[in-house]
Motif scaffolding. Structure first.
Motif, mmCIF file in Angstrom:
data_model
loop_
_atom_site.group_PDB
_atom_site.id
_atom_site.type_symbol
_atom_site.label_atom_id
_atom_site.label_comp_id
_atom_site.label_asym_id
_atom_site.label_seq_id
_atom_site.Cartn_x
_atom_site.Cartn_y
_atom_site.Cartn_z
ATOM 1 N N LEU A 92 94.309 57.677 -26.861
ATOM 2 C CA LEU A 92 94.043 56.757 -25.753
ATOM 3 C C LEU A 92 95.331 56.426 -24.988
ATOM 4 O O LEU A 92 95.349 56.427 -23.750
ATOM 5 N N THR A 93 96.390 56.148 -25.726
ATOM 6 C CA THR A 93 97.671 55.844 -25.077
ATOM 7 C C THR A 93 98.203 57.056 -24.337
ATOM 8 O O THR A 93 98.724 56.943 -23.219
ATOM 9 N N MET A 94 98.077 58.237 -24.949
ATOM 10 C CA MET A 94 98.547 59.464 -24.322
ATOM 11 C C MET A 94 97.835 59.710 -22.995
ATOM 12 O O MET A 94 98.473 60.054 -21.991
ATOM 13 N N ILE A 95 96.518 59.522 -22.981
ATOM 14 C CA ILE A 95 95.747 59.726 -21.749
ATOM 15 C C ILE A 95 96.168 58.718 -20.682
ATOM 16 O O ILE A 95 96.347 59.067 -19.514
ATOM 17 N N ALA A 96 96.347 57.459 -21.095
ATOM 18 C CA ALA A 96 96.762 56.427 -20.145
ATOM 19 C C ALA A 96 98.143 56.732 -19.565
ATOM 20 O O ALA A 96 98.407 56.507 -18.378
ATOM 21 N N LEU A 97 99.021 57.275 -20.413
ATOM 22 C CA LEU A 97 100.387 57.551 -19.969
ATOM 23 C C LEU A 97 100.444 58.642 -18.908
ATOM 24 O O LEU A 97 101.376 58.670 -18.088
ATOM 25 N N TYR A 98 99.473 59.522 -18.889
ATOM 26 C CA TYR A 98 99.466 60.572 -17.862
ATOM 27 C C TYR A 98 99.401 59.928 -16.465
ATOM 28 O O TYR A 98 100.178 60.279 -15.571
ATOM 29 N N SER A 99 98.479 58.982 -16.310
ATOM 30 C CA SER A 99 98.366 58.292 -15.020
ATOM 31 C C SER A 99 99.577 57.407 -14.760
ATOM 32 O O SER A 99 100.068 57.320 -13.623
ATOM 33 N N ILE A 100 100.070 56.749 -15.804
ATOM 34 C CA ILE A 100 101.241 55.883 -15.651
ATOM 35 C C ILE A 100 102.458 56.702 -15.225
ATOM 36 O O ILE A 100 103.236 56.286 -14.352
ATOM 37 N N ASN A 101 102.629 57.883 -15.824
ATOM 38 C CA ASN A 101 103.763 58.737 -15.476
ATOM 39 C C ASN A 101 103.694 59.199 -14.020
ATOM 40 O O ASN A 101 104.716 59.295 -13.329
ATOM 41 N N LEU A 102 102.489 59.495 -13.556
ATOM 42 C CA LEU A 102 102.311 59.859 -12.150
ATOM 43 C C LEU A 102 102.656 58.686 -11.238
ATOM 44 O O LEU A 102 103.237 58.859 -10.162
ATOM 45 N N ARG A 103 102.286 57.483 -11.671
ATOM 46 C CA ARG A 103 102.633 56.280 -10.905
ATOM 47 C C ARG A 103 104.152 56.098 -10.853
ATOM 48 O O ARG A 103 104.708 55.727 -9.811
ATOM 49 N N ILE A 104 104.804 56.335 -11.979
ATOM 50 C CA ILE A 104 106.255 56.152 -12.041
ATOM 51 C C ILE A 104 106.972 57.124 -11.109
ATOM 52 O O ILE A 104 107.856 56.740 -10.333
ATOM 53 N N MET A 105 106.562 58.388 -11.169
ATOM 54 C CA MET A 105 107.237 59.409 -10.365
ATOM 55 C C MET A 105 106.745 59.467 -8.926
ATOM 56 O O MET A 105 107.475 59.879 -8.033
ATOM 57 N N GLY A 106 105.489 59.083 -8.715
ATOM 58 C CA GLY A 106 104.927 59.157 -7.379
ATOM 59 C C GLY A 106 104.457 60.548 -6.999
ATOM 60 O O GLY A 106 103.839 60.740 -5.945
ATOM 61 N N LYS A 107 104.750 61.529 -7.848
ATOM 62 C CA LYS A 107 104.325 62.916 -7.643
ATOM 63 C C LYS A 107 104.406 63.638 -8.983
ATOM 64 O O LYS A 107 104.790 63.045 -9.997
ATOM 65 N N ALA A 108 104.030 64.910 -9.001
ATOM 66 C CA ALA A 108 103.929 65.632 -10.270
ATOM 67 C C ALA A 108 105.288 65.944 -10.890
ATOM 68 O O ALA A 108 105.395 66.061 -12.116
ATOM 69 N N ASN A 109 106.328 66.084 -10.090
ATOM 70 C CA ASN A 109 107.649 66.384 -10.638
ATOM 71 C C ASN A 109 108.752 65.865 -9.725
ATOM 72 O O ASN A 109 108.531 65.643 -8.540
ATOM 73 N N ILE A 110 109.920 65.668 -10.333
ATOM 74 C CA ILE A 110 111.094 65.174 -9.602
ATOM 75 C C ILE A 110 112.271 66.078 -9.928
ATOM 76 O O ILE A 110 112.537 66.369 -11.094
ATOM 77 N N SER A 111 112.987 66.510 -8.911
ATOM 78 C CA SER A 111 114.172 67.349 -9.099
ATOM 79 C C SER A 111 115.412 66.470 -9.296
ATOM 80 O O SER A 111 115.569 65.442 -8.637
ATOM 81 N N LEU A 112 116.263 66.904 -10.232
ATOM 82 C CA LEU A 112 117.524 66.196 -10.479
ATOM 83 C C LEU A 112 118.733 67.058 -10.112
ATOM 84 O O LEU A 112 119.843 66.787 -10.561
ATOM 85 N N LEU A 113 118.493 68.082 -9.308
ATOM 86 C CA LEU A 113 119.596 68.933 -8.861
ATOM 87 C C LEU A 113 120.573 68.132 -7.986
ATOM 88 O O LEU A 113 120.154 67.301 -7.176
#
Length: 297
Positions: A92-113
């Motif tokens: 349950l926490t893992m599933i919730a974190l998927y949406s939370i992680n998207l909220r944190i990043m605002g998109k599917a991935n972030i570049s750190l280059l």
């Protein structure tokens, strides 16, 4: 070949932190915690978003740790206070974190280059990217191993270990096993989040999917470490986890070098873990006479 092995060692050191987190729940608490699949990505997401927003990379990594602690706390409360089975609580926490992680990043991935990371100061000293990761990875691993060795030798740490071994006996001593489980889950997911933050900074990007299959990778590293490097005492077990994670990464690098398709990596890992976990059964079939004598048959 040397460069491939060094790359595997550098990655293995970072994943070793996650492996230690998995060990705390799987071996010490005897809980299969799937929260880690979301927590690893959460640590990466928090660190990446904070760094790109201008935060100091070490502060960003510490912030990722806080996120991991909260994720572990959530799973612990679901399991101990709401009486949801441990496995389902983690899911349950893992599933919730998927949406939370998207909220944190605002998109599917972030570049750190071209951004400053925890490895930048070592790179500025002239070390290559791989060597910088190895040096800092060793520092983080040594600090975590020494801290955990001290912590699990304290009265609180011993109570957590006892909770996993014999919860009825612990409750008879007046210890609240629910609190011990929560602390263990919090500590485990905090380590996993640190691992995610360091991995994201080493590979220069964070992705919402990067935690997928991490529980199997962690279990594979735990099993390999225990089988190859033994488990004489608690400190040697912690060291064996680090060596197991490095060995797993070297094995993966070598099989890829031999031509195995990258798409088959998770299948290879799953088969490796299944075989390792089945070793006691294989030993039973291989030594039936010896076992019969021990049982008095």
């Amino acid at each position: 070949m040397l460069q491939i092995i060094l790359g595997a060692v550098s990655l293995g050191l970072l994943w070793a932190i996650m492996t230690i987190g998995v060990y705390i729940t799987y071996r010490i608490l005897d809980i299969a915690d799937l929260t880690v699949e979301g927590t690893l990505a959460m640590g990466a997401a928090i660190a990446a978003q904070a760094i790109t927003s201008g935060m100091n990379p070490y502060a960003a990594t510490a912030l990722a740790l806080v996120g991991g602690l909260l994720a572990g706390l959530t799973t612990g409360i679901l399991h101990t206070q709401l009486k949801i089975p441990a496995l389902l609580s983690g899911i349950l926490t893992m599933i919730a974190l998927y949406s939370i992680n998207l909220r944190i990043m605002g998109k599917a991935n972030i570049s750190l280059l071209r951004t400053e990371t925890v490895y930048s100061w070592l790179q500025n000293l002239g070390l290559s990217d791989t060597n910088a990761v190895i040096v800092l990875g060793l520092i983080f691993v040594m600090v975590i191993v020494c801290f955990l060795y001290w912590f699990f030798g304290t009265e609180l740490g011993s109570a957590i270990r006892a909770t996993g071994n014999n919860p009825k006996m612990v409750r008879a001593q007046g210890i609240n096993t629910d609190i011990m489980k929560i602390i263990g889950l919090v500590l485990s997911n905090g380590l996993v989040a640190i691992s995610g933050a360091l991995i994201a900074q080493s590979q220069s990007f964070a992705d919402v999917q990067m935690g997928t299959g991490s529980i199997v990778i962690g279990l594979a590293s735990v099993i390999i470490g225990e089988v190859l490097f033994g488990k004489k005492n608690f400190f040697s077990r912690l060291v064996s986890l680090v060596l197991g994670a490095i060995t797993y990464r070297i094995i993966i690098a070598l099989v890829l070098k031999m031509g195995m398709p990258a798409n088959d990596l998770k299948l290879f890992t799953a088969i490796t873990v299944a075989i390792a976990l089945s070793l006691p059964v294989f030993k039973t079939y291989l030594n039936p006479v010896k076992i019969s004598i021990k049982e008095g048959k």
